[in-house]
Design a protein around this motif. Sequence first.
Motif, PDB file in Angstrom:
ATOM      1  N   MET A   1       0.854  -1.170   0.000  1.00 24.32           N
ATOM      2  CA  MET A   1       0.000   0.000   0.000  1.00 24.32           C
ATOM      3  C   MET A   1       0.904   1.239   0.000  1.00 24.32           C
ATOM      4  O   MET A   1       1.753   1.393   0.857  1.00 24.32           O
ATOM      5  CB  MET A   1      -0.900  -0.042   1.241  1.00 24.32           C
ATOM      6  CG  MET A   1      -1.520   1.274   1.616  1.00 24.32           C
ATOM      7  SD  MET A   1      -2.471   1.223   3.165  1.00 24.32           S
ATOM      8  CE  MET A   1      -3.632  -0.069   2.826  1.00 24.32           C
ATOM      9  N   GLN A   2       0.725   2.063  -0.996  1.00 30.29           N
ATOM     10  CA  GLN A   2       1.475   3.315  -1.097  1.00 30.29           C
ATOM     11  C   GLN A   2       0.753   4.379  -0.269  1.00 30.29           C
ATOM     12  O   GLN A   2      -0.455   4.548  -0.389  1.00 30.29           O
ATOM     13  CB  GLN A   2       1.581   3.756  -2.560  1.00 30.29           C
ATOM     14  CG  GLN A   2       2.611   4.824  -2.827  1.00 30.29           C
ATOM     15  CD  GLN A   2       4.046   4.340  -2.633  1.00 30.29           C
ATOM     16  OE1 GLN A   2       4.348   3.160  -2.755  1.00 30.29           O
ATOM     17  NE2 GLN A   2       4.927   5.254  -2.313  1.00 30.29           N
ATOM     18  N   ILE A   3       1.510   5.102   0.553  1.00 31.05           N
ATOM     19  CA  ILE A   3       0.933   6.109   1.439  1.00 31.05           C
ATOM     20  C   ILE A   3       1.645   7.431   1.227  1.00 31.05           C
ATOM     21  O   ILE A   3       2.870   7.475   1.140  1.00 31.05           O
ATOM     22  CB  ILE A   3       1.061   5.679   2.906  1.00 31.05           C
ATOM     23  CG1 ILE A   3       0.221   4.435   3.163  1.00 31.05           C
ATOM     24  CG2 ILE A   3       0.669   6.803   3.859  1.00 31.05           C
ATOM     25  CD1 ILE A   3       0.373   3.855   4.530  1.00 31.05           C
ATOM     26  N   VAL A   4       0.857   8.490   1.133  1.00 34.78           N
ATOM     27  CA  VAL A   4       1.403   9.850   1.082  1.00 34.78           C
ATOM     28  C   VAL A   4       0.909  10.557   2.337  1.00 34.78           C
ATOM     29  O   VAL A   4      -0.291  10.683   2.561  1.00 34.78           O
ATOM     30  CB  VAL A   4       0.939  10.606  -0.181  1.00 34.78           C
ATOM     31  CG1 VAL A   4       1.516  12.015  -0.188  1.00 34.78           C
ATOM     32  CG2 VAL A   4       1.338   9.844  -1.441  1.00 34.78           C
ATOM     33  N   LEU A   5       1.857  10.987   3.159  1.00 37.86           N
ATOM     34  CA  LEU A   5       1.508  11.688   4.391  1.00 37.86           C
ATOM     35  C   LEU A   5       1.140  13.133   4.093  1.00 37.86           C
ATOM     36  O   LEU A   5       1.485  13.671   3.039  1.00 37.86           O
ATOM     37  CB  LEU A   5       2.669  11.635   5.379  1.00 37.86           C
ATOM     38  CG  LEU A   5       3.154  10.239   5.778  1.00 37.86           C
ATOM     39  CD1 LEU A   5       4.279  10.346   6.803  1.00 37.86           C
ATOM     40  CD2 LEU A   5       2.022   9.389   6.308  1.00 37.86           C
ATOM     41  N   ASN A   6       0.452  13.765   5.026  1.00 38.51           N
ATOM     42  CA  ASN A   6       0.035  15.162   4.850  1.00 38.51           C
ATOM     43  C   ASN A   6       1.216  16.102   4.634  1.00 38.51           C
ATOM     44  O   ASN A   6       1.075  17.129   3.990  1.00 38.51           O
ATOM     45  CB  ASN A   6      -0.787  15.630   6.049  1.00 38.51           C
ATOM     46  CG  ASN A   6      -2.136  14.938   6.124  1.00 38.51           C
ATOM     47  OD1 ASN A   6      -2.673  14.485   5.123  1.00 38.51           O
ATOM     48  ND2 ASN A   6      -2.672  14.844   7.321  1.00 38.51           N
ATOM     49  N   ASN A   7       2.397  15.723   5.148  1.00 32.26           N
ATOM     50  CA  ASN A   7       3.579  16.561   4.973  1.00 32.26           C
ATOM     51  C   ASN A   7       4.284  16.309   3.638  1.00 32.26           C
ATOM     52  O   ASN A   7       5.297  16.926   3.338  1.00 32.26           O
ATOM     53  CB  ASN A   7       4.557  16.379   6.141  1.00 32.26           C
ATOM     54  CG  ASN A   7       5.155  14.986   6.213  1.00 32.26           C
ATOM     55  OD1 ASN A   7       5.021  14.179   5.300  1.00 32.26           O
ATOM     56  ND2 ASN A   7       5.815  14.695   7.321  1.00 32.26           N
ATOM     57  N   GLY A   8       3.741  15.382   2.832  1.00 31.63           N
ATOM     58  CA  GLY A   8       4.298  15.098   1.509  1.00 31.63           C
ATOM     59  C   GLY A   8       5.191  13.880   1.448  1.00 31.63           C
ATOM     60  O   GLY A   8       5.546  13.427   0.354  1.00 31.63           O
ATOM     61  N   PHE A   9       5.580  13.310   2.574  1.00 27.90           N
ATOM     62  CA  PHE A   9       6.439  12.133   2.576  1.00 27.90           C
ATOM     63  C   PHE A   9       5.661  10.941   2.028  1.00 27.90           C
ATOM     64  O   PHE A   9       4.497  10.738   2.369  1.00 27.90           O
ATOM     65  CB  PHE A   9       6.939  11.818   3.992  1.00 27.90           C
ATOM     66  CG  PHE A   9       7.878  10.641   4.044  1.00 27.90           C
ATOM     67  CD1 PHE A   9       9.202  10.777   3.684  1.00 27.90           C
ATOM     68  CD2 PHE A   9       7.413   9.393   4.446  1.00 27.90           C
ATOM     69  CE1 PHE A   9      10.069   9.693   3.721  1.00 27.90           C
ATOM     70  CE2 PHE A   9       8.261   8.301   4.483  1.00 27.90           C
ATOM     71  CZ  PHE A   9       9.593   8.451   4.124  1.00 27.90           C
ATOM     72  N   GLU A  10       6.321  10.145   1.181  1.00 26.64           N
ATOM     73  CA  GLU A  10       5.699   8.955   0.599  1.00 26.64           C
ATOM     74  C   GLU A  10       6.413   7.705   1.095  1.00 26.64           C
ATOM     75  O   GLU A  10       7.637   7.680   1.183  1.00 26.64           O
ATOM     76  CB  GLU A  10       5.778   9.011  -0.924  1.00 26.64           C
ATOM     77  CG  GLU A  10       4.997  10.149  -1.534  1.00 26.64           C
ATOM     78  CD  GLU A  10       5.058  10.165  -3.046  1.00 26.64           C
ATOM     79  OE1 GLU A  10       5.154   9.063  -3.645  1.00 26.64           O
ATOM     80  OE2 GLU A  10       5.012  11.252  -3.619  1.00 26.64           O
ATOM     81  N   CYS A  11       5.626   6.688   1.417  1.00 27.70           N
ATOM     82  CA  CYS A  11       6.202   5.426   1.841  1.00 27.70           C
ATOM     83  C   CYS A  11       5.276   4.287   1.428  1.00 27.70           C
ATOM     84  O   CYS A  11       4.156   4.508   0.990  1.00 27.70           O
ATOM     85  CB  CYS A  11       6.430   5.401   3.350  1.00 27.70           C
ATOM     86  SG  CYS A  11       4.948   5.570   4.341  1.00 27.70           S
ATOM     87  N   GLU A  12       5.782   3.072   1.577  1.00 29.44           N
ATOM     88  CA  GLU A  12       4.996   1.892   1.252  1.00 29.44           C
ATOM     89  C   GLU A  12       4.929   0.996   2.477  1.00 29.44           C
ATOM     90  O   GLU A  12       5.928   0.778   3.155  1.00 29.44           O
ATOM     91  CB  GLU A  12       5.627   1.124   0.091  1.00 29.44           C
ATOM     92  CG  GLU A  12       4.807  -0.069  -0.322  1.00 29.44           C
ATOM     93  CD  GLU A  12       5.381  -0.791  -1.525  1.00 29.44           C
ATOM     94  OE1 GLU A  12       4.888  -1.895  -1.802  1.00 29.44           O
ATOM     95  OE2 GLU A  12       6.291  -0.262  -2.171  1.00 29.44           O
TER      96      GLU A  12
END
Length: 87
Positions: free
Chosen positions: A1-12
């Motif tokens: 699952m790809q996630i984009v945090l409110n601060n712009g950081f992206e992680c899986e």
Amino acid sequence: MQIVLNNGFECEVTAENLNDWDLLENLRKVDKGDVSPLPDVVLALIGKEQTDALKNYLRTENGRVPMDGMINAITEILNKCDVGKKS
């Protein structure tokens, strides 16, 4: 699952990472007020490489990683993965 945090950081976050008994035990400790397992929680969720990237993303000019920034990121990741939601 790809996630984009409110601060712009992206992680899986993988399903395998979420299906981890040690993660559940550590989340239980955190839920009871013990914040000491939080570093283990983030490592279990996104792994070492992405944890280091998140820390560097949040790192301030003086070289520190704000605890509130990491806690907010961990909370947001958990919420976006629906961890802890009751069926």
